[in-house]
Design a protein around this motif. Structure first.
Motif, PDB file in Angstrom:
ATOM      1  N   TYR A 108      44.332  39.519  35.299  1.00 45.11           N
ATOM      2  CA  TYR A 108      44.851  38.612  34.273  1.00 45.11           C
ATOM      3  C   TYR A 108      44.812  39.308  32.920  1.00 45.11           C
ATOM      4  N   PHE A 115      41.928  37.773  39.414  1.00 46.76           N
ATOM      5  CA  PHE A 115      42.005  36.488  40.116  1.00 46.76           C
ATOM      6  C   PHE A 115      42.675  36.749  41.461  1.00 46.76           C
ATOM      7  N   PRO A 147      42.201  32.282  34.023  1.00 46.17           N
ATOM      8  CA  PRO A 147      41.111  33.247  34.242  1.00 46.17           C
ATOM      9  C   PRO A 147      40.702  33.898  32.922  1.00 46.17           C
ATOM     10  N   ASP A 148      39.494  34.443  32.928  1.00 52.02           N
ATOM     11  CA  ASP A 148      39.044  35.191  31.756  1.00 52.02           C
ATOM     12  C   ASP A 148      39.904  36.438  31.587  1.00 52.02           C
ATOM     13  N   GLU A 195      41.800  31.577  42.866  1.00 53.61           N
ATOM     14  CA  GLU A 195      40.460  31.517  42.284  1.00 53.61           C
ATOM     15  C   GLU A 195      40.182  32.773  41.472  1.00 53.61           C
ATOM     16  N   GLY A 196      39.270  32.627  40.528  1.00 59.06           N
ATOM     17  CA  GLY A 196      38.881  33.745  39.687  1.00 59.06           C
ATOM     18  C   GLY A 196      37.811  33.310  38.707  1.00 59.06           C
ATOM     19  N   THR A 203      40.106  40.027  33.771  1.00 55.67           N
ATOM     20  CA  THR A 203      39.354  39.842  35.021  1.00 55.67           C
ATOM     21  C   THR A 203      40.353  39.635  36.153  1.00 55.67           C
ATOM     22  N   SER A 239      36.421  32.071  35.292  1.00 53.39           N
ATOM     23  CA  SER A 239      36.869  31.323  34.124  1.00 53.39           C
ATOM     24  C   SER A 239      35.628  30.857  33.383  1.00 53.39           C
TER      25      SER A 239
END
Length: 281
Positions: free
Chosen positions: A186, A244, A238-239, A206-207, A242, A209
């Motif tokens: 991301y 996902f 997501p951050d 998912e990831g 990072t 956050s």
């Protein structure tokens, strides 16, 4: 005046009629209030052919059905076909005593010579017909069409092969492929394209956050688009920088190789067109 092409049979019969003391194409103007028309040469032995315009088109009338010979006159019958009002009709007929040439049966010297001449005259009619048709945009072709459209300041496009796009379909879904934890970084983009296409459904995203593992919600955090997923403006993301992960189901991609023949459909097989794919897709 409109040019009317004559067939070999018409040319042959007209010449034979004249040889046997006949009259060809004696013209008369049809009047709806008149039924009898006196022919110019008498005595009339028989009428060979009557031709004219009916309903705007060329028509050959039938003896005994449309007309009959009454003395030296042509008489139109009440229930038969008739020419259009105020149009010319033409009568071929034989009159007087027969000429010295009477044998015009197939194989006779006279008929053989006439048939040979008629073939040559038919060829001339064909050439004249082509010249006539070359003067109209609907019937001209080749260089003649170039000349016709040049009067309008138009230039014809050069010839090209027919080409187009073809979409292949099937009545059932192709085999499915399950993809698990496909990773994407991301970096702030809105849309991320997935690697395996076409997509049937996205099962899970998912990831990290806010520093913790999070399962994102479809319709709230992201939407599924044609080639991947799109992060929604108001949703959770997501951050930055990072990874996902996406679990999704895709269809097995079907490739159409080059060289496949594609045919149009027509009830008449001769009118069907066949095309060939030029590249694999």
């Amino acid at each position: 005046m409109t040019f009317v092409k004559k067939s070999y049979e018409e040319i042959r019969d007209a010449i034979l009629a004249q040889i046997t003391k006949g009259i060809v194409n004696e013209g008369h103007i049809y009047d709806v209030d008149r039924t009898k028309y006196r022919l110019e040469n008498a005595p009339v032995k028989s009428i060979v052919k009557v031709e004219g315009i009916m309903n705007g088109a060329r028509h050959i009338f039938r003896e005994g059905v449309d007309y009959k010979l009454t003395g030296d006159m042509l008489e139109w019958l009440p229930n038969g076909d008739k020419p259009d009002n105020k149009t010319l009709f033409y009568v071929n007929y034989i009159f007087g005593a027969p000429s010295g040439i009477t044998d015009i049966n197939p194989g006779s010297v006279t008929r053989t010579i006439v048939e040979a001449i008629s073939r040559e005259i038919e060829f001339l009619y064909e050439q004249l017909n082509r010249v006539y048709l070359a003067g109209f945009i609907d019937t001209a072709s080749g260089s003649a069409l170039d000349l016709v459209v040049s009067l309008l300041g138009i230039s014809r496009k050069p010839p090209e092969h027919a080409a187009g796009k073809v979409t292949f379909g099937r009545s059932t879904d192709p085999p499915e492929i399950q993809v698990s934890r496909e990773a994407h970084l991301y970096d702030g983009k809105t849309v991320y394209e997935l690697n395996t296409l076409p997509i049937k459904s996205v099962n899970k995203v998912e990831g990290l956050s806010s520093g913790s593992l999070h399962v994102f919600q479809r319709g709230k955090d992201y939407a599924v688009v044609e080639r991947g997923i799109e992060w929604l403006i108001e949703g959770r993301k997501p951050d930055y920088n990072t990874m996902f992960y996406v679990d999704y189901t895709a269809y097995e991609r079907i490739k159409i190789p080059a060289g496949i023949k594609v045919s149009t459909y027509s009830p008449n097989p001769r009118e069907a067109k066949v095309f060939v794919t030029t590249e694999e897709r």
